[in-house]
Design a protein around this motif. Structure first.
Motif: not given
Length: 327
Positions: A310-314
């Protein structure tokens, strides 16, 4: 399992780099350009024969064309490992005669072997006898007191008598006593003309140049003199260079966001295998090098800031916004 990918000309490759050209980086690098030749990190014969061979040899089929670089000086061990590489599906095997680190010198591996061309020839011959895939050599233009062009030519001629025709030449000498591996990549001056001369005087050999090459323009300039170009740290810090090099084959450059869309399923797979997220994200920190927001991208994905996909997607969405507004 057999190698299946033909290597395109001109030959452009990413140098083997310890701790950097891991299978995760190679999967990422392949998404930029289908024709770039990828190398493993150097793997010692001892690690392959006595260690966990699969850990060192496993790769994704998408990584082709891929070369295994070996470190060693025992002809029979190198032959054994070359056969393992062929059986594993590698397209080529390469002998390291260029690494200047103390650790490998103590084991008679790397650049110190330039002082023993007959031993290198014996090693290459044994490797060739064991496999049908190409066997190549990566070496320096000299070491320590052996700094002359004539001494390098003697080394190449001695090894070429085995039938080896492909030499990757790092256009710097290595100072084995007194300089660190990092200093050996930066302090000795680049002598590109020595590599050009080698090609002129040995036109039947395939000569690939390495050392300090950072742009498409520099790559094209070298290709006017030699058969191929190997790019080192710039391919890691600024991987989009690999996409830009696609123009050598009239390839369309992929979009950085398309590349990240292709990386996400790979990240999911590797996380499921137990890989820490930090091991994966460290290889993609240079994706937006030289663009607005590149520093924010690096900060978002390093230092433990990325804890999940999720952090990568953000971070990807943040970069989209940065580039849209030119922030």
């Amino acid at each position: 399992m057999s190698a299946s990918t033909s290597i395109q000309t001109p030959r452009i490759s990413v140098a083997p780099m310890m701790d950097w050209t891991t299978r995760d980086y190679r999967y990422f690098a392949r998404l930029f350009n289908p024709n770039i030749v990828l190398y493993t990190e150097m793997v010692t014969t001892g690690a392959m024969i006595h260690g966990d061979a699969a850990r060192h040899l496993d790769f994704s089929q998408q990584e082709h064309p891929i070369v295994l670089q070996l470190g060693g000086s025992n002809p029979q061990d190198l032959a054994t490992c070359s056969k393992m590489a062929q059986d594993w599906g590698y397209d080529e095997v390469n002998l390291n005669v260029g690494c200047p680190s103390d650790r490998v010198q103590n084991n008679k591996i790397g650049a110190c072997l330039m002082a023993e061309p007959d031993l290198v020839a014996e090693c290459i011959h044994a490797m060739q006898q064991a496999v049908t895939i190409p066997v190549t050599v990566k070496h320096r233009i000299g070491i320590d007191e052996m700094q002359s062009y004539e001494e390098m030519l003697h080394f190449v001629d001695t090894v070429a008598k085995t039938g080896c025709t492909h030499f990757v030449v790092h256009a710097r000498i290595a100072i084995l006593q007194g300089l660190s591996p990092k200093e050996n990549r930066e302090v000795p001056p680049l002598r590109y003309d020595d590599v050009y001369r080698l090609k002129r005087e040995r036109p039947h050999l395939t000569i690939e140049i390495n050392g300090g090459i950072k742009t498409v323009a520099e790559t094209k300039a070298h290709l006017a003199h030699v058969d191929g170009v190997m790019i080192g740290r710039e391919a890691y810090h600024n991987p989009y260079l690999l996409a830009e090099l696609g123009e050598l084959w009239q390839l369309d450059a992929p979009n950085r966001f398309e590349i990240m869309a292709q990386m996400m399923p790979y990240f999911e797979q590797r996380l499921a295998q137990g890989a820490p997220i930090s091991v994966l994200t460290r290889h993609i920190l240079g994706l937006f090098q030289h663009l607005a927001g590149a520093r924010k991208w690096r900060q978002a994905l390093s230092g433990g800031n990325a804890k999940s996909l999720k952090d990568v997607e953000h971070a990807v969405e943040m970069m989209r916004q940065c580039l849209e507004v030119g922030a």
